[in-house]
Design an enzyme around this catalytic site. Structure first.
Site, PDB file in Angstrom:
ATOM      1  N   ASP A  66      -4.397  -8.814  -5.732  1.00  0.00           N
ATOM      2  CA  ASP A  66      -4.855  -9.985  -5.092  1.00  0.00           C
ATOM      3  C   ASP A  66      -4.926 -11.329  -5.755  1.00  0.00           C
ATOM      4  OD1 ASP A  66      -4.821  -9.359  -2.405  1.00  0.00           O
ATOM      5  OD2 ASP A  66      -6.409  -8.064  -2.847  1.00  0.00           O
TER       6      ASP A  66
ATOM      7  N   GLU B 107     -10.950 -11.350  -7.674  1.00  0.00           N
ATOM      8  CA  GLU B 107      -9.522 -11.298  -6.984  1.00  0.00           C
ATOM      9  C   GLU B 107      -9.032 -12.778  -6.306  1.00  0.00           C
ATOM     10  OE1 GLU B 107      -8.934  -7.771  -4.510  1.00  0.00           O
ATOM     11  OE2 GLU B 107     -11.117  -7.956  -3.727  1.00  0.00           O
TER      12      GLU B 107
ATOM     13  N   HIS C 104       0.729  -1.350   0.055  1.00  0.00           N
ATOM     14  CA  HIS C 104      -0.025  -0.015  -0.015  1.00  0.00           C
ATOM     15  C   HIS C 104       0.760   1.159  -0.163  1.00  0.00           C
ATOM     16  CE1 HIS C 104      -4.153  -1.260  -0.547  1.00  0.00           C
ATOM     17  NE2 HIS C 104      -3.565  -2.422  -0.110  1.00  0.00           N
TER      18      HIS C 104
ATOM     19  N   CYS D 224      -8.714  -3.325 -12.347  1.00  0.00           N
ATOM     20  CA  CYS D 224      -8.529  -2.240 -11.768  1.00  0.00           C
ATOM     21  C   CYS D 224      -6.994  -2.548 -10.742  1.00  0.00           C
ATOM     22  CB  CYS D 224      -9.490  -1.705 -10.509  1.00  0.00           C
ATOM     23  SG  CYS D 224      -9.872  -3.176  -9.498  1.00  0.00           S
TER      24      CYS D 224
HETATM   25  C1  PEP Z   1      -6.184  -5.788  -6.266  1.00  0.00           C
HETATM   26  O1  PEP Z   1      -6.346  -6.596  -5.418  1.00  0.00           O
HETATM   27  O2  PEP Z   1      -5.806  -5.781  -7.517  1.00  0.00           O
HETATM   28  C2  PEP Z   1      -7.088  -4.163  -5.800  1.00  0.00           C
HETATM   29  C3  PEP Z   1      -7.321  -3.674  -6.610  1.00  0.00           C
HETATM   30  O3  PEP Z   1      -7.404  -4.392  -4.460  1.00  0.00           O
HETATM   31  P1  PEP Z   1      -6.553  -3.932  -3.296  1.00  0.00           P
HETATM   32  O4  PEP Z   1      -5.040  -3.655  -4.045  1.00  0.00           O
HETATM   33  O5  PEP Z   1      -7.116  -2.852  -2.626  1.00  0.00           O
HETATM   34  O6  PEP Z   1      -6.260  -5.268  -2.714  1.00  0.00           O
HETATM   35 MG    MG Z   2      -7.721  -6.596  -3.630  1.00  0.00          MG
END
Ligand code: PEP
Ligand code: MG
Length: 585
Positions: free
Chosen positions: A464, A440, A198, A511
């Site tokens: 994920d 995911e 993150h 995404c």
């Molecule tokens: C993902 O897992 O690709 C996603 C967009 O969600 P996050 O990165 O918030 O887990």
């Molecule tokens: Mg995710």
């Protein structure tokens, strides 16, 4: 300082956010609480030492009371959690035992507290009752501020940064990141973390150069050291000499010029050579980032990660607070869509309020929709806020971490209930939001044909999906070389999801961070995706790439790609088909 300490050192890490910055280091020092030293206390000083502990507890108690007092009145009803913590502070097992240990063992208060907490954790964890087991986490929560008071460590030093600095940390949790005044941060360097951690995602969104996974940078850097961070190459320099500085200033200029050229194209539509229009959207974590999506020419918000509003606070936000934030974003983007993802807490985005942080394997734990279905009140509050915001623009709702068919049915049922309750109250809202689910978890990718019957769109979260398919912890740098978006297993899975979506007439979007790499665009378009969402700063370069692609050719390339056995093989096919496109402008 000795010569050794000031000589130039170059370190290689993971370039998680491009760009170059030069500035002074600000070390986020969490070690204060972690490194507890043991020392003996002379008998005549034992009373003084016990008093030191009592004062630290009293201060922790006063701080907790102040937190309850200052919390928004909507949250007062939840103040019981904090009251539990206050009660725990007085608890004999923690308080009494620590005093006893100081006295009996003749040791310093920090050491005694650490020992008592560790014993209590062991004791609680052995208890068969889940509730009591969870209290182990509460004990740690309440002991942390006492420990900080004892050690004089600043609990939230990241909050108080008052000049432009390069942040140096072991790792930054989303909770910590949410406390930082990010406009003060020129760059990030961390020991841990990788592309899809993150810190990496936030750094890219805010266009802050970042080099992560440096192993022991916190040990090598001292506060105020001069640093160069090159997030494009994944390199950093400590104590740069004159020549090095000149070289990086030149590189920074070249980078800015290249970026400006690409940025100019951001505001034009992304249409392929054969006339297919692709929606290139932005991912945001904080409502303020919506401006960045607009500035970079985003066609909407493809992913609004809502969890950040729940982090770093003792009590969850109220419906009205959420509604106002969502409405702001929706109004700024209207008529373009805003895809609001419901809470995806836990996993790597642990929250302070609950003790799920003690889960042994949080990525496989009570995360995302699993958490929301369990905490129905939290979920309903959020859904109601989303439906109300929907009346002010174009909203889509997205459920994260779905792994079973029942979960999506249950989430939809709760959406209905929320709409009915708003209707009964005569509130202004819009029920006609498009409903989507994140793909995911491999189980739902494999069942995409069945899941497609229940939703209006899929949004593929490759961060994920790759983690769970390839069994690679997305934040673990030791296996980051195995984290391969172009792995044939991933391409095949994307293919299966995309085909199922098309056959059932539902949208298929992506995404995950994979979408933000321009070179992946020909693959994703070849697989039939027409909406890509990414960190805002990648939008112009991905649009630029889209304009160079012919979807017919891209589809043919996919046929070749599907014959490959390794990510390397896939990359070779891609290189052969799109080599020209991979060069910098
Ligand atoms: C993902 O897992 O690709 C996603 C967009 O969600 P996050 O990165 O918030 O887990
Ligand atoms: Mg995710």
């Amino acid at each position: 300082m000795s010569d050794k300490e000031t000589r130039e050192i170059t370190l290689k890490g993971i370039g998680a956010s491009p760009g170059i910055c030069i500035g002074k280091a600000y070390l986020v020092d969490k070690a204060g609480v972690d490194v507890v030293k043991k020392y003996a206390i002379h008998e005549s000083d034992l009373e003084k030492e016990k008093n030191r502990f009592r004062i630290a507890v009293k201060k922790a108690k006063d701080d907790l009371h102040a937190l309850v007092e200052n919390s928004h009145e909507d949250f007062r009803e939840h103040a019981d959690i904090l009251e539990t913590h206050v009660a725990l502070l007085k608890d004999k097992m923690l308080y009494g035992k620590t005093i006893e240990t100081i006295e009996k063992e003749g040791v310093n208060a920090e050491w005694a507290l650490r020992k008592v907490v560790s014993d209590l954790q062991t004791l609680f964890r052995r208890m068969p009752d889940a509730y009591l087991r969870e209290r182990a986490a509460d004990v740690v929560h309440v002991s942390d501020p006492i420990m900080r008071n004892l050690m004089g460590a600043d609990p939230a030093n990241v909050k108080d940064i008052d000049k432009r600095v390069i942040l140096v940390a072991a790792d930054l949790s989303p909770a910590e990141t949410s406390q930082i005044q990010l406009e003060r941060i020129m760059g990030f360097v961390t020991d841990l973390g990788g592309m899809t951690s993150h810190t990496g995602i936030i750094a890219r969104t805010l266009e802050i150069p970042a080099v992560l996974g440096l192993d022991d940078v916190t040990r090598r850097v001292q506060n105020e050291d001069l640093l160069v961070v090159d997030g494009t190459r994944g390199e950093m320099v400590i104590h740069p000499v004159e020549d090095t500085l000149v070289r990086f200033v030149r590189r920074r200029m070249a980078y800015e010029v290249r970026k400006a050229t690409i940025m100019r194209g951001g505001h034009f539509p992304a249409q392929t050579l054969d006339g297919v229009t692709v929606q290139v959207m932005g991912n945001i974590e904080l409502p303020e980032e919506v401006v960045s999506v607009r500035d970079h020419g985003g066609d909407g918000i493809g992913l609004y990660r809502t969890e950040f509003q729940y982090l770093s606070r003792p009590l969850f936000p109220s419906e009205s607070e959420l509604f106002e934030k969502y409405r702001d974003v929706v109004e700024v983007m209207a008529p373009q869509p805003v895809t609001i993802r419901t809470l995806d807490i836990n996993g790597d985005k642990a929250i302070a309020r609950h003790s799920e942080t003690t889960e042994k394997n949080p990525a496989l734990g009570l995360r995302g929709i699993r958490y929301c279905l369990k905490e129905a009140d939290v979920f309903k509050t959020q859904i109601r806020a989303i439906l109300r915001a929907a009346a002010f623009g174009n909203v889509r709702i997205l459920f994260p971490m779905v792994s079973t068919y029942d979960e999506i049915l249950e989430a939809k049922r709760m959406l209905d209930e929320a709409a009915e309750s708003l209707d009964r109250e005569g509130a202004k809202f819009d029920r006609n939001v498009a409903i989507g689910m994140m793909i995911e978890v491999p189980s739902v990718a494999i069942m995409a044909d069945i899941m497609a019957k229940e939703v209006d769109f899929f949004s593929i979260g490759t961060n994920d999906l790759i983690q769970y398919t390839l069994a690679i912890d997305r934040g673990n740098r030791h296996v980051s070389h195995l984290y391969q978006p172009l792995h044939p297993a991933i391409i095949r899975m994307l293919r299966q999801v995309s085909d199922a979506a098309r056959e059932n007439g539902v949208g298929v979007f992506i995404c995950g961070e994979m979408a933000g790499e321009p070179i992946h665009a020909p693959v994703l378009l070849g697989l039939g995706m027409t909406e890509l969402s990414m960190n805002p700063q990648s939008i112009p370069s991905v649009k630029r790439m889209v304009r160079s692609v012919n979807t017919e050719d891209a589809r043919e390339m996919i046929t070749d790609i599907l014959r490959e056995a390794t990510a390397e093989g896939v990359r070779r096919v891609l290189q052969a088909a799109c080599g020209d496109l991979m060069r910098d402008p």
